[in-house]
Design a protein around this motif. Sequence first.
Motif, PDB file in Angstrom:
ATOM      1  N   GLY A  33       0.840  -1.187   0.000  1.00 23.99           N
ATOM      2  CA  GLY A  33       0.000   0.000   0.000  1.00 23.99           C
ATOM      3  C   GLY A  33       0.874   1.236   0.000  1.00 23.99           C
ATOM      4  N   GLU A  34       0.580   2.166  -0.907  1.00 25.57           N
ATOM      5  CA  GLU A  34       1.323   3.427  -0.987  1.00 25.57           C
ATOM      6  C   GLU A  34       0.408   4.560  -0.549  1.00 25.57           C
ATOM      7  OE1 GLU A  34       2.291   3.684  -5.109  1.00 25.57           O
ATOM      8  OE2 GLU A  34       3.830   2.149  -4.988  1.00 25.57           O
ATOM      9  N   LEU A  35       0.877   5.402   0.339  1.00 26.28           N
ATOM     10  CA  LEU A  35       0.078   6.511   0.853  1.00 26.28           C
ATOM     11  C   LEU A  35       0.112   7.696  -0.095  1.00 26.28           C
ATOM     12  CD1 LEU A  35       1.148   6.461   4.592  1.00 26.28           C
ATOM     13  CD2 LEU A  35      -0.834   5.375   3.543  1.00 26.28           C
ATOM     14  N   HIS A  53      -8.055  14.288   1.131  1.00 21.96           N
ATOM     15  CA  HIS A  53      -8.452  12.992   1.664  1.00 21.96           C
ATOM     16  C   HIS A  53      -7.290  12.029   1.524  1.00 21.96           C
ATOM     17  CE1 HIS A  53     -12.584  14.457   1.558  1.00 21.96           C
ATOM     18  NE2 HIS A  53     -12.299  14.917   0.357  1.00 21.96           N
ATOM     19  N   ARG A  54      -7.122  11.191   2.519  1.00 26.04           N
ATOM     20  CA  ARG A  54      -6.077  10.167   2.465  1.00 26.04           C
ATOM     21  C   ARG A  54      -6.507   9.081   1.486  1.00 26.04           C
ATOM     22  NH1 ARG A  54      -2.214   8.311   6.946  1.00 26.04           N
ATOM     23  NH2 ARG A  54      -1.405   6.369   6.164  1.00 26.04           N
ATOM     24  N   CYS A  55      -5.553   8.623   0.697  1.00 23.00           N
ATOM     25  CA  CYS A  55      -5.817   7.579  -0.287  1.00 23.00           C
ATOM     26  C   CYS A  55      -4.657   6.587  -0.240  1.00 23.00           C
ATOM     27  CB  CYS A  55      -5.942   8.194  -1.682  1.00 23.00           C
ATOM     28  SG  CYS A  55      -6.428   7.035  -2.964  1.00 23.00           S
ATOM     29  N   SER A  90      -9.996   6.977   2.022  1.00 22.34           N
ATOM     30  CA  SER A  90     -10.426   6.912   3.417  1.00 22.34           C
ATOM     31  C   SER A  90     -11.732   7.686   3.600  1.00 22.34           C
ATOM     32  CB  SER A  90      -9.359   7.503   4.326  1.00 22.34           C
ATOM     33  OG  SER A  90      -9.847   7.650   5.646  1.00 22.34           O
ATOM     34  N   THR A  91     -12.641   7.124   4.396  1.00 22.88           N
ATOM     35  CA  THR A  91     -13.898   7.814   4.694  1.00 22.88           C
ATOM     36  C   THR A  91     -13.850   8.525   6.040  1.00 22.88           C
ATOM     37  OG1 THR A  91     -14.870   5.803   5.644  1.00 22.88           O
ATOM     38  CG2 THR A  91     -15.261   6.217   3.291  1.00 22.88           C
ATOM     39  N   ASP A 137      -5.279  11.803   9.392  1.00 17.49           N
ATOM     40  CA  ASP A 137      -5.895  10.517   9.040  1.00 17.49           C
ATOM     41  C   ASP A 137      -4.809   9.443   8.988  1.00 17.49           C
ATOM     42  OD1 ASP A 137      -7.332   8.388   7.990  1.00 17.49           O
ATOM     43  OD2 ASP A 137      -8.199   9.543   6.346  1.00 17.49           O
ATOM     44  N   ASN A 138      -4.984   8.361   9.742  1.00 17.40           N
ATOM     45  CA  ASN A 138      -4.000   7.279   9.716  1.00 17.40           C
ATOM     46  C   ASN A 138      -4.608   5.981   9.168  1.00 17.40           C
ATOM     47  OD1 ASN A 138      -5.603   6.537  11.849  1.00 17.40           O
ATOM     48  ND2 ASN A 138      -3.947   6.318  13.326  1.00 17.40           N
ATOM     49  N   SER A 139      -5.651   6.095   8.368  1.00 19.15           N
ATOM     50  CA  SER A 139      -6.312   4.920   7.797  1.00 19.15           C
ATOM     51  C   SER A 139      -5.351   4.143   6.898  1.00 19.15           C
ATOM     52  CB  SER A 139      -7.524   5.339   6.972  1.00 19.15           C
ATOM     53  OG  SER A 139      -8.447   6.047   7.764  1.00 19.15           O
ATOM     54  N   TYR A 140      -5.389   2.833   7.051  1.00 12.36           N
ATOM     55  CA  TYR A 140      -4.559   1.953   6.230  1.00 12.36           C
ATOM     56  C   TYR A 140      -5.256   0.589   6.192  1.00 12.36           C
ATOM     57  CZ  TYR A 140      -0.283   0.112   4.154  1.00 12.36           C
ATOM     58  OH  TYR A 140       0.633  -0.433   3.293  1.00 12.36           O
ATOM     59  N   PRO A 141      -5.304  -0.050   5.037  1.00  5.02           N
ATOM     60  CA  PRO A 141      -6.011  -1.339   4.964  1.00  5.02           C
ATOM     61  C   PRO A 141      -5.316  -2.430   5.772  1.00  5.02           C
ATOM     62  CG  PRO A 141      -4.890  -0.878   2.891  1.00  5.02           C
ATOM     63  CD  PRO A 141      -4.738   0.341   3.748  1.00  5.02           C
TER      64      PRO A 141
END
Length: 141
Positions: free
Chosen positions: A19-21, A31-33, A54-55, A65-69
């Motif tokens: 995963g690349e931020l 938005h974070r992607c 990220s939602t 935002d620190n969302s990561y799959p």
Amino acid sequence: MRARLRRLLAGGREFVWKGELHHVSGGRDCHRCVRLRVWGAGKNSRVLQADLLSTAVLPWGCASDNSYPTPKDVREVIDHALRRGWDPDAAGGVFFLGEDEHAAGFELTGFLLTDRLRDEGAPDPTARVLSAFQRATGSPP
């Protein structure tokens, strides 16, 4: 710095993913992607690519935002792509899980599919993020 490749066993098969931020601009915020790339038969196999938006709606926007799959999320993306025709054994090329073709049937807690990362002319993601946040929390952002 090299990207870290992770391994995942699914259906008796090993997949490798990373995963690349990134950040995607929206009308009201950034938005974070996370650009997710998955290989199922080595580096020369057809790669699966999904840009996961990220939602999360946070007071400081994408900066906080620190969302990561998680591996569970990646498994769900793989399962969805396999149902939609991705052949991980095929040689070369990219199988895109794009917003236009796949967003309506795609559900992943905390993420939406977006085309904005690879196409600046794709629709502004802000309204979709706010709508997903409201559905998840039951309250307006």
